[in-house]
Scaffold this motif. Structure first.
Motif, PDB file in Angstrom:
ATOM      1  N   LEU A 106      47.068  37.527   1.282  1.00  0.00           N
ATOM      2  CA  LEU A 106      47.740  37.545   2.583  1.00  0.00           C
ATOM      3  C   LEU A 106      46.910  38.411   3.506  1.00  0.00           C
ATOM      4  O   LEU A 106      46.876  39.628   3.372  1.00  0.00           O
ATOM      5  CB  LEU A 106      49.164  38.097   2.455  1.00  0.00           C
ATOM      6  CG  LEU A 106      49.941  38.295   3.766  1.00  0.00           C
ATOM      7  CD1 LEU A 106      50.057  36.992   4.546  1.00  0.00           C
ATOM      8  CD2 LEU A 106      51.322  38.881   3.484  1.00  0.00           C
ATOM      9  N   SER A 130      47.068  30.835  -3.807  1.00  0.00           N
ATOM     10  CA  SER A 130      47.429  30.605  -2.411  1.00  0.00           C
ATOM     11  C   SER A 130      46.686  31.582  -1.519  1.00  0.00           C
ATOM     12  O   SER A 130      46.599  32.773  -1.821  1.00  0.00           O
ATOM     13  CB  SER A 130      48.947  30.784  -2.230  1.00  0.00           C
ATOM     14  OG  SER A 130      49.308  30.658  -0.875  1.00  0.00           O
ATOM     15  N   THR A 132      46.948  32.829   2.250  1.00  0.00           N
ATOM     16  CA  THR A 132      47.746  32.820   3.473  1.00  0.00           C
ATOM     17  C   THR A 132      46.993  33.611   4.533  1.00  0.00           C
ATOM     18  O   THR A 132      46.939  34.840   4.491  1.00  0.00           O
ATOM     19  CB  THR A 132      49.137  33.427   3.227  1.00  0.00           C
ATOM     20  OG1 THR A 132      49.774  32.730   2.165  1.00  0.00           O
ATOM     21  CG2 THR A 132      50.004  33.318   4.486  1.00  0.00           C
ATOM     22  N   VAL A 137      48.606  30.354   9.932  1.00  0.00           N
ATOM     23  CA  VAL A 137      50.066  30.256   9.911  1.00  0.00           C
ATOM     24  C   VAL A 137      50.686  30.730  11.225  1.00  0.00           C
ATOM     25  O   VAL A 137      51.892  30.600  11.426  1.00  0.00           O
ATOM     26  CB  VAL A 137      50.676  31.029   8.717  1.00  0.00           C
ATOM     27  CG1 VAL A 137      50.177  30.446   7.403  1.00  0.00           C
ATOM     28  CG2 VAL A 137      50.394  32.530   8.796  1.00  0.00           C
ATOM     29  N   ILE A 149      56.281  33.482   4.474  1.00  0.00           N
ATOM     30  CA  ILE A 149      55.419  32.314   4.293  1.00  0.00           C
ATOM     31  C   ILE A 149      54.575  32.475   3.035  1.00  0.00           C
ATOM     32  O   ILE A 149      54.410  31.533   2.250  1.00  0.00           O
ATOM     33  CB  ILE A 149      54.529  32.111   5.527  1.00  0.00           C
ATOM     34  CG1 ILE A 149      55.375  31.692   6.732  1.00  0.00           C
ATOM     35  CG2 ILE A 149      53.438  31.070   5.247  1.00  0.00           C
ATOM     36  CD1 ILE A 149      54.619  31.700   8.050  1.00  0.00           C
ATOM     37  N   CYS A 150      54.047  33.667   2.835  1.00  0.00           N
ATOM     38  CA  CYS A 150      53.223  33.925   1.655  1.00  0.00           C
ATOM     39  C   CYS A 150      54.009  33.669   0.371  1.00  0.00           C
ATOM     40  O   CYS A 150      53.530  32.985  -0.540  1.00  0.00           O
ATOM     41  CB  CYS A 150      52.710  35.357   1.693  1.00  0.00           C
ATOM     42  SG  CYS A 150      51.729  35.821   0.266  1.00  0.00           S
ATOM     43  N   ARG A 153      54.626  29.997  -0.190  1.00  0.00           N
ATOM     44  CA  ARG A 153      53.426  29.303  -0.664  1.00  0.00           C
ATOM     45  C   ARG A 153      53.142  29.574  -2.134  1.00  0.00           C
ATOM     46  O   ARG A 153      52.530  28.748  -2.808  1.00  0.00           O
ATOM     47  CB  ARG A 153      52.226  29.702   0.193  1.00  0.00           C
ATOM     48  CG  ARG A 153      52.290  29.144   1.599  1.00  0.00           C
ATOM     49  CD  ARG A 153      51.056  29.500   2.404  1.00  0.00           C
ATOM     50  NE  ARG A 153      50.973  28.666   3.583  1.00  0.00           N
ATOM     51  CZ  ARG A 153      49.837  28.377   4.209  1.00  0.00           C
ATOM     52  NH1 ARG A 153      48.694  28.858   3.768  1.00  0.00           N
ATOM     53  NH2 ARG A 153      49.847  27.617   5.280  1.00  0.00           N
TER      54      ARG A 153
END
Length: 199
Positions: A106, A130, A132, A137, A149-150, A153
């Motif tokens: 992230l 993932s 991010t 985003v 969101i992280c 995902r």
């Protein structure tokens, strides 16, 4: 033992700007010292959230009341200043992935930097389930939505995530979003938090 671990990029796995790189950017801008860096960082959030480089440097110049002679050179120097890793932490990434930990990233990062990282550092970026990136985003830490969101995902609830960042405000925001979170100190600290053997 933490199974799902999400890392910040800069100040954790990637190195922050060095003094020589900062001086080079100041030389190209024709402005040095605290006023320049206040404008640089003050204008950064929209850039991290997807603004293009020319618009960002125009905003910096407007805040300073100047015109930059060579914006493409400033963009190139800025990109180069944010592309270097800490080998000890890259080693930790591989170790944790090999041990079966699920890894995520992230990062507040500008759009122009993403392909640079993906082309130069795919060997260890591929260990993450993932990635991010704020520019993709549309929100940047410490916005609560970035953490949500992280986790989405990664396919987990925020409470299942251990988040590691070098900035206290981002750690506080991650905790408020429900994550377990710690301020980064060292590779050994990360191993300990992950329940991995010390080196």
């Amino acid at each position: 033992m933490a199974n799902v671990i999400v890392f910040d990029l800069y100040g954790v796995i990637a190195r922050t700007q060095g003094d020589a790189a900062r001086r080079r950017i100041e030389e190209l801008a024709g402005v040095a010292g605290e006023p320049f860096w206040e404008a640089y960082w003050g204008c950064r959030p929209p850039y991290d959230a997807g603004q293009d480089g020319t618009a960002y440097w125009t905003a910096v110049a407007d805040r300073l009341g100047v015109r930059f002679a060579d914006v493409p050179a400033l963009i190139a120097a800025d990109l180069d200043s944010w592309c270097h890793v800490d080998p000890a932490m890259v080693e930790v990434v591989h170790e944790l992935a090999d041990r079966g930990h699920r890894l995520g990233l992230l990062s507040n990062i500008i759009a122009e930097l993403v392909p640079v990282w993906e082309s130069r550092h795919s060997g260890w970026l591929d260990r993450f389930e993932s990635l991010t990136f704020s520019c993709r985003v549309g929100v940047a830490k410490p916005d609560p939505r970035a953490y949500e969101i992280c986790a989405e995902r990664m396919g987990v609830a925020p409470g299942e995530v251990l988040f590691i960042d070098d900035r206290e405000e981002n750690v506080v925001a991650a905790r408020a979003a429900g994550m377990k979170a710690e301020v980064f100190v060292s590779a050994e600290q990360v191993r300990e938090l992950a329940g991995a053997p010390a080196r």
